[in-house]
Design an enzyme around this catalytic site. Structure first.
Site, PDB file in Angstrom:
ATOM      1  N   HIS A   1      41.584  62.922   3.194  1.00 32.12           N
ATOM      2  CA  HIS A   1      40.545  62.676   4.195  1.00 32.12           C
ATOM      3  C   HIS A   1      41.156  61.918   5.372  1.00 32.12           C
ATOM      4  O   HIS A   1      42.073  61.107   5.200  1.00 32.12           O
ATOM      5  CB  HIS A   1      39.406  61.875   3.568  1.00 32.12           C
ATOM      6  CG  HIS A   1      38.193  61.788   4.422  1.00 32.12           C
ATOM      7  ND1 HIS A   1      38.087  60.893   5.472  1.00 32.12           N
ATOM      8  CD2 HIS A   1      37.020  62.478   4.411  1.00 32.12           C
ATOM      9  CE1 HIS A   1      36.915  61.032   6.058  1.00 32.12           C
ATOM     10  NE2 HIS A   1      36.244  61.990   5.438  1.00 32.12           N
TER      11      HIS A   1
ATOM     12  N   GLU B   1      38.139  69.370   8.675  1.00 33.10           N
ATOM     13  CA  GLU B   1      37.340  68.259   9.174  1.00 33.10           C
ATOM     14  C   GLU B   1      38.030  67.679  10.409  1.00 33.10           C
ATOM     15  O   GLU B   1      38.833  66.736  10.310  1.00 33.10           O
ATOM     16  CB  GLU B   1      37.170  67.192   8.089  1.00 33.10           C
ATOM     17  CG  GLU B   1      36.087  66.187   8.428  1.00 33.10           C
ATOM     18  CD  GLU B   1      35.783  65.267   7.266  1.00 33.10           C
ATOM     19  OE1 GLU B   1      34.604  64.997   7.008  1.00 33.10           O
ATOM     20  OE2 GLU B   1      36.740  64.800   6.617  1.00 33.10           O
TER      21      GLU B   1
END
Length: 256
Positions: free
Chosen positions: A93, A165
């Site tokens: 992430h 993302e």
């Protein structure tokens, strides 16, 4: 291929609050065969929630883990210890990359450790605003994608969920902008092109690709209908029961 809706709770909810939320969410959710609903609570909540969750309706994910299975690593939790508690783990992430300085080598080791322990990795990749402005999106995506997959065999690649993302579109970023469906489509097409070139067409088609970036009920449908997108990774919206339920319902309608 089924759809995947992932809620990343980040550093939110106490154990008690997480349990109450899960109880309410399970009451709302029917048993969707073609939509996998996944929540990623904080580490402290994972074990008690694993005793409460109905795995026919919902799966658990860890937000992070260490790549070694055991040893003298004070403060860390291994994928081996998470085996049987979670089915998925978020890896790479942007907050892990840019706040905690995890590089592609570390990410790759974690992906391999997850696969080794029968936990499906959710590999996050995405460019920053400056990288996009300088035309480096394709290079960043290629490096993070192939770097993250570099320590597993080709036969395991389709077990990985790839989450695009873009850092510039995450709601926690001050100057965040919404990514348009066409911008998402271009990168998803690139991801599948890279997978095809390196691992073959069959693997590229079987590998789920998700989108995450300020996902909410009003834009979920547009992102889910982007060609090649198999699901969504939600952050802030996953903390609000009504919004997360709406996103899940949208995924079900799109699949119908």
């Amino acid at each position: 291929m089924k759809s995947y809706i992932v809620g990343n709770w980040k550093l939110n909810f106490t154990v008690g609050e997480a349990s109450i939320y899960l109880h309410k969410l399970l009451r709302k959710l029917p048993n969707y065969r073609d939509v996998d609903v996944i929540i990623a609570p904080s580490l402290l909540a994972l074990q008690p929630l694993s005793l409460q969750v109905d795995r026919h309706k919902l799966k658990l994910a860890a937000q992070n883990a260490f790549y070694r299975d055991y040893g003298a690593f004070t403060g860390e939790t291994s994928f081996t210890q998470l085996n049987g508690i979670v089915d998925y783990c978020i890896i790479g992430h942007s907050e892990r990359r840019y706040i905690f300085r995890e590089d592609d080598k570390m990410v790759a080791k974690k992906v391999a450790a997850a696969i080794r322990n029968k936990i499906r990795p959710i590999l996050c990749i995405g460019e920053t605003e400056s990288e996009r402005a300088f035309g480096e999106t394709a290079d960043v995506i290629r490096d993070q994608l192939l770097g993250g997959l570099s320590e597993i065999g080709a036969e395991d690649v389709s077990k990985v969920l790839i989450a695009y993302e873009p850092v510039w579109a995450i709601s926690s970023v001050k100057a965040a902008k919404l990514a348009t469906p066409s911008e998402v489509a271009d990168v998803v097409k690139l991801i599948r092109k890279i997978l095809t070139e390196v691992y073959g067409k069959k693997t590229a088609e079987e590998t789920p690709v998700l989108f995450g970036g300020s996902v909410n009920p009003s834009n979920a449908g547009a992102y889910l209908t982007v060609p090649g997108v198999n699901g969504l990774l939600a952050g802030g919206s996953s903390l609000i029961l009504s919004e997360f339920a709406d996103i899940i319902d949208t995924a079900k309608r799109v699949r119908s």
